[in-house]
Scaffold this motif. Structure first.
Motif, short mmCIF file in Angstrom:
data_model
loop_
_atom_site.label_atom_id
_atom_site.label_comp_id
_atom_site.label_asym_id
_atom_site.label_seq_id
_atom_site.Cartn_x
_atom_site.Cartn_y
_atom_site.Cartn_z
N MET A 1 46.80 42.13 39.48
CA MET A 1 47.23 41.32 38.35
C MET A 1 47.23 39.86 38.77
SD MET A 1 50.79 41.67 36.22
CE MET A 1 51.79 40.92 37.51
N PHE A 2 46.99 38.95 37.83
CA PHE A 2 46.88 37.53 38.12
C PHE A 2 47.95 36.74 37.38
CE2 PHE A 2 42.78 39.51 38.47
CZ PHE A 2 42.15 38.91 39.56
N LEU A 3 48.40 35.67 38.02
CA LEU A 3 49.28 34.68 37.38
C LEU A 3 48.63 33.32 37.58
CD1 LEU A 3 51.93 33.74 36.04
CD2 LEU A 3 52.92 33.59 38.33
N THR A 4 48.27 32.66 36.48
CA THR A 4 47.60 31.37 36.59
C THR A 4 48.59 30.28 36.99
OG1 THR A 4 47.93 30.91 34.24
CG2 THR A 4 45.89 32.03 34.86
N VAL A 5 48.14 29.40 37.89
CA VAL A 5 48.99 28.29 38.35
C VAL A 5 48.41 26.97 37.87
CG1 VAL A 5 49.96 27.12 40.37
CG2 VAL A 5 49.67 29.62 40.39
N VAL B 1 37.09 37.73 32.10
CA VAL B 1 37.74 36.43 32.26
C VAL B 1 36.88 35.55 33.17
CG1 VAL B 1 39.75 35.20 33.13
CG2 VAL B 1 40.05 37.34 31.89
N GLU B 2 36.58 34.34 32.67
CA GLU B 2 35.76 33.38 33.42
C GLU B 2 36.55 32.11 33.65
OE1 GLU B 2 31.64 30.74 32.86
OE2 GLU B 2 32.24 32.24 31.37
N CYS B 3 36.39 31.53 34.83
CA CYS B 3 37.04 30.25 35.14
C CYS B 3 36.23 29.13 34.50
CB CYS B 3 37.13 30.06 36.65
SG CYS B 3 37.88 28.48 37.15
N ILE B 4 36.84 28.32 33.64
CA ILE B 4 36.14 27.22 32.97
C ILE B 4 36.62 25.86 33.48
CG2 ILE B 4 35.61 28.53 30.91
CD1 ILE B 4 38.00 27.26 29.53
N GLU B 5 37.63 25.89 34.35
CA GLU B 5 38.11 24.66 34.99
C GLU B 5 38.73 25.05 36.33
OE1 GLU B 5 41.90 21.91 34.30
OE2 GLU B 5 40.41 21.62 32.70
N ASP B 6 38.29 24.41 37.41
CA ASP B 6 38.77 24.78 38.74
C ASP B 6 40.28 24.99 38.73
OD1 ASP B 6 36.18 24.33 39.34
OD2 ASP B 6 36.50 22.71 40.77
N GLY B 7 40.71 26.09 39.33
CA GLY B 7 42.15 26.37 39.31
C GLY B 7 42.59 27.32 40.40
N GLN B 8 43.88 27.53 40.42
CA GLN B 8 44.54 28.39 41.41
C GLN B 8 45.29 29.49 40.67
OE1 GLN B 8 47.63 26.36 43.50
NE2 GLN B 8 48.35 28.17 44.58
N VAL B 9 45.23 30.69 41.23
CA VAL B 9 45.99 31.80 40.68
C VAL B 9 46.77 32.49 41.80
CG1 VAL B 9 44.27 32.19 38.87
CG2 VAL B 9 44.12 33.49 41.01
#
Length: 268
Positions: A168-172, A207-215
């Motif tokens: 499971m993921f939690l977006t940061v 689910v695709e990353c559309i802006e660099d991020g951390q999870v």
């Protein structure tokens, strides 16, 4: 036969003979203070009673109470009362070690006390925050200590529909897109929690990353471990994921209503 083998064989024979001699019924009865030639139930009972009375000391009473609490931990199904009973048992065994001048026993159970206290505090904190989340606060800050960090760049695919699901993921930070329903996900949102509940553990979207991020991620095995440590947590997690599912349904219904309204206006 080599001399080394003979020496080992003779040593083993001596050990076996000594063990056989020490386990003879007659010798055991003598060690208990009984006459092997005149053993009766009354004599055995009186001797056991004498040993029991002779060993009634404050230290041994503490040891008995400690043993009762340790046995009680084997009968408990949840971790919170188990930890409490274990701490009480450790306290009594530590007192037993102190009164009997057994330094090893005293230090062992004394060190186990803060370890159990720390685990109990973590579990109580987890249950409290899970309950708070189920009562309306959708934040899952309480889960972060159990999660690991991962980074994604724009264009990366986190997972695809029908892929096997195991975390499971939690977006940061960053932004992510659920492609099937064209919904953007920002920081502080859960992703992939429904795969934990599906019978075949399959992804329900891409689910695709559309802006660099951390999870932050946590495996389903870790979630199961937390659940089995305290089933109450499992209940609140199910409530939390159900609320997420209802939010998704409500969003889709609003999106469908908007599309129908647009279609009607075009026809008119």
């Amino acid at each position: 036969m080599p001399s080394g083998s003979a020496d080992v064989s003779s040593i083993l024979d001596r050990i076996l003979e000594a063990a056989t001699d020490n386990l003879r019924i007659a010798k055991i009865l003598v060690q208990m203070g009984l006459d092997p030639d005149s053993v009766t139930y009354e004599a055995i009972f009186n001797r056991l009673l004498e040993i029991f009375v002779h060993n009634i000391t404050l230290a041994n009473l503490f040891a008995v109470v400690g043993a009762v609490f340790f046995v009680a931990t084997l009968l408990m199904r949840t971790m919170v009362p188990l930890r409490v009973a274990n701490m009480i048992g450790c306290a009594f065994f530590a007192l037993f070690g102190a009164l009997s001048a057994n330094v090893a026993t005293f230090l062992l159970y004394l060190l186990m006390l803060p370890i159990n206290a720390l685990r109990l505090r973590q579990m109580l904190k987890l249950v409290k925050k899970a309950r708070h989340a189920a009562e309306g606060d959708m934040s899952i800050e309480w889960l972060k200590p159990f999660m690991t960090e991962r980074r994604y760049r724009r264009g990366d695919i986190l997972f695809k529909m029908r892929d096997p699901a195991n975390e499971m993921f939690l977006t940061v930070t960053g932004k992510f897109l659920v492609k099937e329903i064209n919904v953007e996900i920002g920081p502080g949102a859960l992703m992939g929690e429904l795969g934990f509940l599906t019978p075949d553990n399959r992804r329900t979207g891409t689910v695709e990353c559309i802006e660099d991020g951390q999870v932050l991620t946590i495996t389903y095995d870790r979630l199961l471990e937390i659940y089995f440590q305290d089933p109450q947590f499992g209940y609140y997690f199910l409530v939390l994921t159900s609320q997420r599912l209802l939010q998704n349904i409500d969003r889709l219904q609003k999106q469908l209503a908007t599309e129908r309204g647009t279609t009607t206006n075009r026809i008119a």
